[in-house]
Design a protein around this motif. Structure first.
Motif, PDB file in Angstrom:
ATOM      1  N   UNK A 131      14.173   0.511  -0.168  1.00  0.00           N
ATOM      2  CA  UNK A 131      12.689   0.242   0.501  1.00  0.00           C
ATOM      3  C   UNK A 131      12.048  -0.939  -0.301  1.00  0.00           C
ATOM      4  N   UNK A 132      11.267  -1.844   0.666  1.00  0.00           N
ATOM      5  CA  UNK A 132      10.461  -2.739   0.332  1.00  0.00           C
ATOM      6  C   UNK A 132       9.169  -2.649   0.945  1.00  0.00           C
ATOM      7  N   UNK A 133       8.074  -3.041   0.282  1.00  0.00           N
ATOM      8  CA  UNK A 133       6.724  -2.871   1.040  1.00  0.00           C
ATOM      9  C   UNK A 133       5.948  -4.163   0.605  1.00  0.00           C
ATOM     10  N   UNK A 134       4.882  -4.362   1.683  1.00  0.00           N
ATOM     11  CA  UNK A 134       4.077  -5.700   1.639  1.00  0.00           C
ATOM     12  C   UNK A 134       2.712  -5.009   1.857  1.00  0.00           C
ATOM     13  N   UNK A 135       1.583  -5.467   1.019  1.00  0.00           N
ATOM     14  CA  UNK A 135       0.451  -4.983   1.278  1.00  0.00           C
ATOM     15  C   UNK A 135      -0.675  -6.144   1.268  1.00  0.00           C
ATOM     16  N   UNK A 136      -1.337  -6.239   2.416  1.00  0.00           N
ATOM     17  CA  UNK A 136      -2.438  -7.041   2.633  1.00  0.00           C
ATOM     18  C   UNK A 136      -3.835  -6.568   1.991  1.00  0.00           C
ATOM     19  N   UNK A 137      -4.415  -7.019   1.175  1.00  0.00           N
ATOM     20  CA  UNK A 137      -5.924  -6.652   0.582  1.00  0.00           C
ATOM     21  C   UNK A 137      -7.093  -7.195   1.457  1.00  0.00           C
ATOM     22  N   UNK A 138      -7.960  -6.521   1.188  1.00  0.00           N
ATOM     23  CA  UNK A 138      -9.520  -6.898   1.602  1.00  0.00           C
ATOM     24  C   UNK A 138      -9.245  -7.762   3.046  1.00  0.00           C
ATOM     25  N   UNK A 139      -8.950  -6.960   4.116  1.00  0.00           N
ATOM     26  CA  UNK A 139      -8.755  -7.610   5.386  1.00  0.00           C
ATOM     27  C   UNK A 139      -9.848  -6.837   6.355  1.00  0.00           C
ATOM     28  N   UNK A 140     -10.311  -7.439   7.405  1.00  0.00           N
ATOM     29  CA  UNK A 140     -11.192  -6.820   8.343  1.00  0.00           C
ATOM     30  C   UNK A 140     -10.095  -6.940   9.609  1.00  0.00           C
ATOM     31  N   UNK A 141     -10.668  -6.097  10.591  1.00  0.00           N
ATOM     32  CA  UNK A 141      -9.947  -5.928  11.906  1.00  0.00           C
ATOM     33  C   UNK A 141      -8.489  -5.776  11.879  1.00  0.00           C
ATOM     34  N   UNK A 142      -8.085  -4.506  11.222  1.00  0.00           N
ATOM     35  CA  UNK A 142      -6.487  -4.320  10.867  1.00  0.00           C
ATOM     36  C   UNK A 142      -5.813  -4.115  12.303  1.00  0.00           C
ATOM     37  N   UNK A 143      -6.388  -3.985  13.404  1.00  0.00           N
ATOM     38  CA  UNK A 143      -5.724  -3.925  14.688  1.00  0.00           C
ATOM     39  C   UNK A 143      -5.342  -5.337  15.204  1.00  0.00           C
ATOM     40  N   UNK A 144      -5.724  -6.480  14.370  1.00  0.00           N
ATOM     41  CA  UNK A 144      -5.320  -7.777  14.645  1.00  0.00           C
ATOM     42  C   UNK A 144      -4.140  -8.263  13.825  1.00  0.00           C
ATOM     43  N   UNK A 145      -3.732  -7.290  13.029  1.00  0.00           N
ATOM     44  CA  UNK A 145      -2.638  -7.630  11.856  1.00  0.00           C
ATOM     45  C   UNK A 145      -1.302  -7.129  12.256  1.00  0.00           C
ATOM     46  N   UNK A 146      -0.439  -8.078  11.992  1.00  0.00           N
ATOM     47  CA  UNK A 146       0.980  -7.802  11.964  1.00  0.00           C
ATOM     48  C   UNK A 146       1.835  -8.276  10.800  1.00  0.00           C
ATOM     49  N   UNK A 147       2.968  -7.417  10.633  1.00  0.00           N
ATOM     50  CA  UNK A 147       3.823  -7.619   9.460  1.00  0.00           C
ATOM     51  C   UNK A 147       5.318  -8.170  10.027  1.00  0.00           C
ATOM     52  N   UNK A 148       6.105  -9.001   9.319  1.00  0.00           N
ATOM     53  CA  UNK A 148       7.296  -9.270   9.749  1.00  0.00           C
ATOM     54  C   UNK A 148       8.007  -9.631   8.466  1.00  0.00           C
ATOM     55  N   UNK A 149       9.549  -9.263   8.366  1.00  0.00           N
ATOM     56  CA  UNK A 149      10.343  -9.465   6.970  1.00  0.00           C
ATOM     57  C   UNK A 149      11.124 -10.509   7.588  1.00  0.00           C
ATOM     58  N   UNK A 150      11.106 -11.782   6.830  1.00  0.00           N
ATOM     59  CA  UNK A 150      11.738 -12.912   7.486  1.00  0.00           C
ATOM     60  C   UNK A 150      12.791 -13.154   6.438  1.00  0.00           C
ATOM     61  N   UNK A 151      13.890 -13.631   7.114  1.00  0.00           N
ATOM     62  CA  UNK A 151      15.114 -14.490   6.380  1.00  0.00           C
ATOM     63  C   UNK A 151      15.144 -15.949   6.719  1.00  0.00           C
TER      64      UNK A 151
END
Length: 261
Positions: A131-151
């Motif tokens: 399991x790996x995780x990624x956290x974005x801190x101090x953001x506004x509008x979380x509904x506008x945010x998306x994550x991706x795991x890239x190679x």
């Protein structure tokens, strides 16, 4: 009849300019403007008037107006990058009996470069998912945010993404919260050599503006995959050695049962 209909259709496609071709000049001209939190922006609205001095004034609709400097023929709206500055403003200009309007939607966003990936270290365990995780801190509008795991620059295949976790992080002076958002993935066991680098990429979509931050996953995760592969190769070598000791090859092949035809 057909000619009249064609003429009406042609006139309908011509943009309507009230006031004899006069229009409000707004800078920046976009109807939607994204502003980074803590940065300043000035939106200027002006109108030329041949008959008299134009009267121009910014007005607020669903939010406080902000700082406005009104001059003959123009009005300057100053935005100071507070989250509460988000909202719609309307510039109203008049020339004689004609009145013009222009609406501008201001969106103040928080998307600082504060990404945290985990874990920092992993115990060997090639028989289970990682399991790996990624956290974005101090953001506004979380509904506008998306994550991706890239190679590299491509999305990594074969991973299971969990539901994002959202928590309130801080309460700003203007009374609006900032958030932290965490995305987790489960990586399957790899039977091939590990990729050279994995990245967490976070994207925020704001009108026609796309913002991205990227952070490399810690080397310990990659090291675990390398260690798992090496351990697997060592296990195969040890098994081959045990088989060789138990069933050694015959030094001289038995040809007594062969018959020459």
């Amino acid at each position: 009849m057909e000619f009249s209909l064609a003429l009406l259709l042609a006139l309908a496609t011509v943009p309507f300019q009230p006031g004899g071709g006069q229009s409000l000049h707004v800078d920046p001209p976009e109807p939607e403007v994204a502003v980074a939190r803590g940065t300043s922006l000035q939106v200027t609205c002006s109108l030329s008037c041949d008959e008299d001095i134009a009267r121009v004034q910014w007005r607020g609709l669903d939010t406080d107006l902000g700082n406005v400097q009104t001059l003959p023929g123009s009005s300057i709206l100053s935005i100071h990058g507070m989250l509460t500055d988000t909202g719609t403003r309307t510039c109203v200009g008049s020339c004689g009996t004609r009145t013009l309007q222009h609406r501008t939607m201001i969106l103040v966003y928080a998307f600082p470069d504060q990404l945290v990936v985990s874990p920092e270290t992993l115990a060997p365990g090639q028989d289970r998912e990682v399991e790996v995780s990624c956290t974005a801190h101090n953001i506004s509008g979380p509904d506008r945010l998306s994550f991706a795991l890239l190679l590299g620059n491509q999305t990594l295949e074969g991973v299971r993404a969990q539901e994002p976790e959202l928590e309130e992080e801080t309460q700003e002076a203007e009374g609006l919260p900032l958030f932290r958002m965490t995305q987790r993935w489960l990586l399957p066991s790899l039977e091939t050599p590990p990729p050279p680098a994995l990245y967490c990429q976070v994207t925020m979509q704001l009108f026609n503006l796309t913002l991205t931050h990227k952070m490399e996953l810690p080397a310990s995760v990659i090291t675990l995959w390398i260690g798992s592969l090496v351990l697997g190769l060592l296990a195969l070598a040890f098994l081959a050695y045990r088989l060789w000791k138990r069933y050694p090859p015959s030094p001289h092949p038995d040809t007594s049962s062969c018959t020459l035809l």
